[in-house]
Design an enzyme around this catalytic site. Structure first.
Site, mmCIF file in Angstrom:
data_model
loop_
_atom_site.group_PDB
_atom_site.id
_atom_site.type_symbol
_atom_site.label_atom_id
_atom_site.label_comp_id
_atom_site.label_asym_id
_atom_site.label_seq_id
_atom_site.Cartn_x
_atom_site.Cartn_y
_atom_site.Cartn_z
ATOM 1 N N ASP A 51 5.709 76.616 16.797
ATOM 2 C CA ASP A 51 5.662 75.170 17.009
ATOM 3 C C ASP A 51 5.386 74.899 18.487
ATOM 4 O O ASP A 51 6.069 75.444 19.365
ATOM 5 C CB ASP A 51 6.991 74.535 16.603
ATOM 6 C CG ASP A 51 6.965 73.020 16.728
ATOM 7 O OD1 ASP A 51 6.506 72.367 15.765
ATOM 8 O OD2 ASP A 51 7.402 72.502 17.773
ATOM 9 N N GLU A 105 1.702 70.287 14.379
ATOM 10 C CA GLU A 105 1.538 71.218 15.492
ATOM 11 C C GLU A 105 2.165 72.573 15.198
ATOM 12 O O GLU A 105 2.402 73.372 16.111
ATOM 13 C CB GLU A 105 2.145 70.625 16.770
ATOM 14 C CG GLU A 105 3.656 70.480 16.763
ATOM 15 C CD GLU A 105 4.122 69.149 16.196
ATOM 16 O OE1 GLU A 105 5.259 68.758 16.501
ATOM 17 O OE2 GLU A 105 3.347 68.496 15.470
ATOM 18 N N ASN A 165 0.170 63.623 22.535
ATOM 19 C CA ASN A 165 -0.450 62.545 21.748
ATOM 20 C C ASN A 165 -0.142 61.174 22.337
ATOM 21 O O ASN A 165 -1.016 60.308 22.420
ATOM 22 C CB ASN A 165 0.030 62.602 20.292
ATOM 23 C CG ASN A 165 -0.705 63.643 19.462
ATOM 24 O OD1 ASN A 165 -1.843 64.001 19.779
ATOM 25 N ND2 ASN A 165 -0.069 64.139 18.421
#
Length: 482
Positions: free
Chosen positions: A368, A410, A376
């Site tokens: 991760d 992700e 973002n």
């Protein structure tokens, strides 16, 4: 005065024939109708020329109109046979060789009529005779005249036989159509034979006058039965309406026939003739006709070949379909079913199927990216997608012998087949340290959780790896736990 009345009758007859020509031009897509129009046009030329011949008073002017008449009449044998052949869809007997012969005879006749004074082969003598109330040409028949009569009789007999066979093979309104056409065309043909054999009034050609009755008869047939529309669908119409390419090849691999669509598939067919080797088609030079390949890629197109053997394998029909778009769509669907569109890695569903199908033990790793949400939020999703794509590409290169997928968002997952936990841990740590020093458009680190996958219990292994990932994130991120 009688010659004026006769000429008026011929002009009226020509007008009726002209209507049939116009009708035929509008319906030229119907088999044989175009050639029917040509035949009617020849009759018009004959009629109009004869009308002016009857009005002429000198030998020179009379013979001038004879030459005009034969611009149509000379081609009767050829046009009658051509029309009957196409209308009845009979092309075995009236083949191109016989039609070429008839056309050659017609051309010779036209030439001999126009040069008769040099050889006297068509008319042995030409004079003027005193007919009641007006003068007419007195023509004695020469040698070639009888050749023309023979060819005309031959074409008429052929037409009668072909129409008669068609009558026998049809029923109901279709039979009535053929009967009407047979009778209508026979009226002037029989009259013409009577004249050429000298059985009618001396020096008066009755055949142009019969066109009036023929045209009236055919017009009635058109209004009542649409007699020109004999066959809504013929073999040739079906053959050429097929969107797939159709190639007919004999046992020696010589081309017998092909449809219109074939030229779209194989442009070099325009330079190949019937009877040539199929191997002269440039687009098919790499196609193995002996192996009868079903799929072949030609000039960037994916073609599917269906082979039909007939007549004990003496003839093969190749039906060729362009499946390029469907094959590309199929491959695209296969890609979408297995790959993640953004990163090009395996997707989660295919990853799990692949691991479950494995017979070897290994290590499941879940990775991760740390604090990815901030990328973002700060730089936008386009920049976030660029980071995911670049990181996924690096994973694929680093673990090129393992199964790597984008697990979701992700998160990424790796199945390290045949690798022990300690060795797997070293590889993940190497990748983690490498990642912290790389620029994937933005600086990123990752946390990872690892679990053994025994007996390919993928669900249990994923749960355990996810638990270890949670520990890594709870303990400060940018680390690997197992």
């Amino acid at each position: 005065m009688n010659n004026v009345l006769l000429s008026i009758l011929l002009i009226i007859s020509s007008t009726l024939l002209g209507n049939l020509v116009l009708y035929g031009i509008r319906k030229k897509e119907i088999p044989g109708v175009f050639f029917f129009s040509l035949l009617m046009m020849a009759m018009i030329i004959h009629s109009v020329g004869y009308a002016f011949e009857l009005l002429s008073v000198t030998l020179g002017s009379m013979y001038f109109w004879i030459r005009i008449e034969y611009l149509g009449a000379a081609f009767y044998p050829f046009l009658i046979m051509l029309f009957a052949r196409e209308y009845a869809d009979e092309k075995r007997f009236a083949n191109k060789y016989l039609l070429t012969l008839m056309f050659t005879v017609s051309i010779i006749t036209l030439i001999l009529v126009n040069t008769n004074s040099y050889h006297w082969l068509y008319y042995s003598s030409i004079g003027v005779d005193s007919f009641p109330y007006f003068n007419v040409l007195a023509l004695e028949k020469g040698m070639w005249y009888y050749v023309q009569v023979f060819c005309l009789c031959f074409s008429i007999i052929y037409s009668i036989i072909i129409f008669s066979i068609k009558i026998k093979r049809t029923r109901g309104d279709y039979r009535k159509k053929v009967v009407f056409m047979l009778i209508g065309v026979s009226i002037p043909m029989v009259t013409l034979i009577v004249y050429m054999l000298g059985l009618g009034p001396v020096y008066i050609d009755l055949s142009p006058f019969s066109y009036f009755f023929m045209s009236a008869f055919i017009i009635i047939g058109l209004l009542r039965y649409d007699i020109l529309f004999l066959a809504p669908v013929t073999h040739e119409m079906v053959f050429n309406s097929i969107e797939e390419a159709v190639l007919v090849v004999d046992k020696d691999e010589l081309l017998i026939n092909f449809n219109y669509a074939s030229k779209r598939f194989f442009p070099s067919l325009a330079k190949v003739k019937i009877g040539d080797s199929i191997h002269l088609v440039q687009e098919l030079k790499d196609y193995n006709f002996s192996a009868k390949q079903s799929i072949n890629e030609i000039h960037g197109k994916i073609l599917r070949f269906k082979v039909i053997n007939i007549k004990n394998d003496k003839v093969r029909i190749y039906v060729v379909d362009d499946i390029t778009e469907s094959e590309r769509a199929k491959k695209q669907l296969e890609i979408l079913a297995t790959e993640d569109a953004l990163t090009g890695l395996y997707n989660r569903r295919y990853f799990m199927e692949k691991v479950e199908a494995s017979t070897e033990e290994g290590i499941i790793v879940i990775i991760d990216l740390d604090h990815f949400k901030s990328i973002n939020d700060t730089f936008g999703h386009i920049e976030g997608d660029r980071v995911l794509r670049n990181f996924g590409g690096e994973l694929m290169r680093f673990f090129d012998h393992q199964t790597v997928c984008r697990y979701g968002g992700e998160e990424f997952a790796i199945f390290m087949k045949g690798v022990a936990m300690e060795e797997g841990f070293k590889q993940i740590e190497t990748m983690r340290e490498k990642t912290s020093g790389m620029d994937f458009s933005r600086k990123v680190t990752f946390s990872a959780g690892m679990a053994e996958c025994k007996d390919c219990n993928i669900s249990e292994a994923l749960i355990n790896a996810d638990r270890k990932l949670y520990e890594a994130k709870e303990n400060g991120r940018n680390q690997t736990r197992y």
